[in-house]
Design an enzyme around this catalytic site. Structure first.
Site, PDB file in Angstrom:
ATOM      1  N   LYS A  56      12.816  -7.664  -0.066  1.00  9.15           N
ATOM      2  CA  LYS A  56      13.782  -7.997   1.380  1.00  9.15           C
ATOM      3  C   LYS A  56      15.064  -7.156   1.333  1.00  9.15           C
ATOM      4  CE  LYS A  56      12.168 -12.840   1.422  1.00  9.15           C
ATOM      5  NZ  LYS A  56      12.584 -14.345   1.278  1.00  9.15           N
ATOM      6  N   PRO A  75       0.730  -1.088   0.066  1.00 10.56           N
ATOM      7  CA  PRO A  75      -0.150   0.011  -0.152  1.00 10.56           C
ATOM      8  C   PRO A  75       0.893   1.182   0.074  1.00 10.56           C
ATOM      9  CG  PRO A  75      -0.832  -1.657   1.837  1.00 10.56           C
ATOM     10  CD  PRO A  75       0.572  -2.171   1.155  1.00 10.56           C
ATOM     11  N   SER A  88      11.661 -19.359   3.623  1.00  6.79           N
ATOM     12  CA  SER A  88      12.854 -18.576   3.410  1.00  6.79           C
ATOM     13  C   SER A  88      13.515 -18.378   4.526  1.00  6.79           C
ATOM     14  CB  SER A  88      12.359 -17.467   2.704  1.00  6.79           C
ATOM     15  OG  SER A  88      11.425 -16.409   3.526  1.00  6.79           O
TER      16      SER A  88
END
Length: 854
Positions: free
Chosen positions: A788, A383, A745
């Site tokens: 990331k 967002p 992960s």
């Protein structure tokens, strides 16, 4: 002995504009104008009984006159007794009177006009029960007229259906009714015009009254005779037709006879016919395709044959109006200037290079080939990164209409495909409704929040979108309400989503995905300087002469008060600064006006300067101590005064001060984030304890990492694997336990934490890592690398360990971020351990680590 009815000399008047009350007849009169309403409230509603209430019912000169026009009152009226008053006082007064006429009167003088009419009247006819008095005065002519009139009245009643209770009661009443009442009663029950009833009312002389009412009676008898004859002819023709094998035969003259009897409906039919003709012209000018025009003309024919009172009549009209308003062939002309489009997109949005490149490709191909189908683009990102605003900018750059449809919470497939026209509340879906609103067949449609579509008993709206968002099928999109195909191939559809995981695979396959991972700190600073600050100045009524926010202050807000992928919270923080300054500016202006009235002009400037320092900002900051004519400059002290202490501080060095802690990287809907993993060892039974609200995938990764460490314990100089858990429990914890965590992960990070715990060595505080492992120690690639890496950069981490097979994903990371960070690529867990500890892991051979040159 004759008994006569006498009325009072003063009567309250009830004005009637659309009907005439005759003596002896009853009529319901709705009370509409204010004077009539006042009369009902004062003279009728205040009485306990209405049996003795006599009023004067007086008509207007013409039916077209208004009830409140006192100058057009007729001179002769009917005295009437009020039998019943019905109505309500809520939400506004509304009454209906049931009155029975008694006798005629002449209005002599209007005594009162407000609040209601009161007149002085003279009674005109004396209603005696004996007919002998009238025959003595008028001789045998009146007697003959009365006999003839009674005979015709009986003939009229005999022509009616005697099985109906009202008709039977009417026949019995006419048999026993005195002859002097016959003209008024019969003129009231037959079909007559307003003017003809006025003539009967004006006929005070009984002989004249018979002569006025008799033609009305004869005309009604003639009309009923024609109607009965037409019905008999119709039945006869149907019988003959059936004998000839034609069950649908109809005589041609029957329709003309019926039209002659029901001429009062012609005006309404003509008006409805004119509206249908206008609608037909609009449909012809809409330039519909052949299949749509054929369906519409079929509905037009149905509408012409259908009575206006049927509910389906309105449904068909609404359908035809929608079909005529849809832009079947109306399209806007594209503005295809590639250079100008590039400049417009750069001005409106900073960054988003991949997205802008794809949009410019569409512009270029559209310029070369006008028949290009509209692509189905899907912007996926956290967002606040500008997914919705970029869609509006694309529409403005193209010169097309823009329409936004929010799909958040939609759980009914009828919202997409519309409702079938089988009930009154049916309506088209949001797609066709949006096409109707914009008025062109090639707008830019923004389908917002497609990942938040729901599913219910009313169908799956995501499945209904499959046809809309398929470039090979949407040229024949069929809305259930239209029931004819509509071409959506020229519409540029742009969908937005935060998470691809919740979008069905079939729908995801039909869209071209464009990832928007988030902004770097440099991009956020540029966006704030170019767009957000000026926007907040405008919204808060400030100017650059009153407030200045330097770049260093903006960077401080970005780094210490926001940690997000987008810029929504950054805009809120800038708004908070503007609000605080707006209060100080407004107070300074009010003080200045007051001092102008109280102090001399010579001291005015000095006084303003002394009172201009903001009170709630830092008094030590010299940049804030300016008079009102100088701009207020926001520095670090002012930010702390307004926004409070910094909300985000670098805690990596504080958390990694003991063994058993490492920093991992996680992908979330809000963007990339760092994630701490902690482990400890304690006396127990050899159990592995996992906390932090973990999903099944992360629990399996933890077990996998633990088993790899046990299997390689000798290699890592821990002893044997059995001794690691002998009488000990291992507890692995992921902080922020209230937030659910899952994903493939975390294997690399958990394995590093366990090695750090068993070896007693500290993991480097400037390093974060991500990747999944196998049981043999191979490092597997993971997704969300760009998000990331940007999350690690926002948290102040400048060294990242990545799977070697994710090297290709670094090409999407901005150059300024890559220049500030170093990346270590690992294919095995040994590579990870050598990179995670200072000077490598002693038990493992060191490999030469080359800093990233990307």
């Amino acid at each position: 002995m004759a008994s006569t009815i006498s009325i009072p000399r003063r009567l309250p008047l009830l004005v009637v504009a659309d009907n005439v009350l005759l003596p002896g007849s009853s009529m319901r009169i709705p009370v509409r104008n204010m004077k009539n309403m006042n009369m009902v409230k004062s003279r009728l509603m205040s009485r306990s009984t209405l049996s003795s209430t006599i009023i004067g019912v007086i008509p207007q000169e013409s039916k077209d006159d208004q009830e409140d026009d006192m100058s057009s009152l007729h001179s002769i009226g009917t005295a009437a007794v009020v039998v019943q008053v019905t109505g309500t006082n809520w939400p506004r007064p509304s009454y209906t009177l049931l009155v029975t006429g008694l006798c005629r009167f002449k209005m002599e003088t209007l005594l009162q006009e407000s609040p209601y009419l009161v007149a002085s009247v003279t009674q005109l006819d004396k209603l005696s029960e004996d007919f002998d008095e009238f025959t003595k005065k008028h001789g045998g002519d009146l007697d003959n007229l009365a006999d003839n009139f009674r005979e015709q009245a009986g003939k009229l009643v005999d022509m009616l259906d005697i099985s109906i209770p009202v008709v039977a009661k009417l026949k019995k009443m006419l048999e026993n009714l005195p002859s002097q009442h016959l003209p008024d009663i019969c003129a009231a029950i037959v079909k007559a015009s307003y003017a003809e009833k006025i003539q009967v009312l004006d006929a005070v002389d009984l002989n004249e009254r018979f002569k006025k009412a008799l033609p009305l009676l004869m005309r009604q008898i003639e009309g009923l005779t024609l109607l009965q004859k037409a019905r008999k002819d119709r039945v006869g023709v149907e019988i003959v037709a059936r004998k000839k094998g034609d069950p649908f035969g109809r005589p041609g003259n029957m329709k003309r006879a019926l039209n002659k009897i029901s001429t009062d409906l012609d005006d309404d039919d003509d008006a409805d016919s004119d509206e249908i003709n206008d609608l037909e012209q609009k449909i012809k000018s809409a330039h519909m395709p052949e299949h749509a025009l054929k369906a519409v003309m079929k509905e037009i024919k149905r509408l012409k044959k259908m009575p206006q009172q049927m509910p389906e009549h309105a449904m068909i009209r609404n359908y035809l109006e929608l079909m005529s308003e849809l832009p079947w062939s109306k399209s806007s002309k594209d503005i295809l200037d590639i250079e100008q489009a590039r400049r417009d997109l750069d001005v409106d949005h900073y960054g988003l290079e991949k997205l802008k490149k794809r949009v410019l490709e569409y512009f270029a191909i559209r310029q070369l080939k006008n028949s290009l189908k509209g692509p189905i683009l899907c912007f996926v990102g956290p967002p606040g990164v500008g997914k919705t605003s970029i869609g509006r900018s694309i529409a403005q750059t193209l010169g097309r209409e823009f329409h936004r449809i929010s799909f958040g919470g939609v759980c009914d497939q009828s919202d997409i495909r519309g409702h079938r026209r089988t009930y009154i509340g049916s309506m088209p879906g949001r797609i066709i409704h949006g096409i109707r609103l914009v008025g062109t067949n090639n707008p830019v449609f923004l389908l917002d929040e497609v990942d938040k579509l729901g599913k219910s008993l009313h169908g799956d709206p995501a499945a209904a979108l499959l046809e809309v968002l398929d470039p090979e099928q949407n040229n024949t999109f069929t809305d259930h309400y239209l029931n004819v195909p509509f071409d959506l191939s020229q519409v540029l559809f742009i969908a937005t989503a935060n998470n691809m995981a919740t979008i069905p695979a079939a729908l995801l396959d039909r869209m071209e995905l464009i990832q928007i991972p988030g902004y770097t700190q440099e991009e956020k600073c540029n966006i704030a300087t170019r767009h957000l600050i000026s926007k907040q100045f405008k919204e808060h009524g400030l100017t650059a002469e009153q407030l200045q926010i330097p770049v260093d202050s903006t960077k401080m807000i970005i780094s210490k008060y926001t940690r997000e992928a987008g810029v929504r919270n950054l805009e809120r923080k800038i708004g908070a600064v503007c609000r605080a300054v707006a209060v100080r500016v407004a107070e300074g202006m009010s003080k200045s006006k007051q001092e102008k009235r109280e102090t001399p002009k010579s001291e005015e400037k000095k006084q303003v300067i002394n009172n201009s320092l903001p009170e709630n900002l830092s008094q030590d900051a010299t940049t804030m101590a300016h008079p009102p004519e100088m701009p207020i400059c926001i520095d670090e002290a002012a930010i702390k005064d307004i926004l409070g202490p910094p909300q985000f501080e670098s805690e990596v060095s504080q958390r990694l001060v003991q063994p058993g802690v490492a920093v991992g990287l996680a992908w979330t809907v809000m963007g990339g984030e760092i994630m701490f993993v902690e482990a400890t060892r304690m006396d127990g039974e050899g159990k592995l304890i996992l906390t932090g609200q973990l999903g099944d995938v992360m629990k399996e990764s933890a077990n996998l990492a633990m088993n790899w460490v046990r299997a390689n314990a000798k290699k890592l100089t821990f002893g044997n694997g059995k001794s690691l858990l002998a009488g000990k429990d291992i507890h692995i914890h992921f902080p922020a336990g209230a937030v659910g965590k899952d994903g493939p992960s975390a294997g690399v990070t958990i394995a590093t934490v366990l090695v750090s715990l068993f070896s007693g060595q500290l993991v480097r505080s400037d390093t974060a890592m991500t990747g999944e492992i196998t049981l043999r120690g191979l490092v597997l690639p993971v997704g969300g690398i760009k998000e990331k890496v940007l999350g690690a950069h926002r948290a102040g981490i400048r060294r990242v360990i990545l799977p070697k097979r994710n090297m290709k994903d670094l090409y999407e990371i901005p150059n300024n971020v890559k220049g500030e960070m170093s990346f270590i690529f690992a294919s095995q867990l040994e590579d990870v351990l050598n990179a995670a500890f200072d000077n490598g892991f002693p038990a493992l051979p060191m490999e030469d680590v080359t800093p990233s040159k990307l």
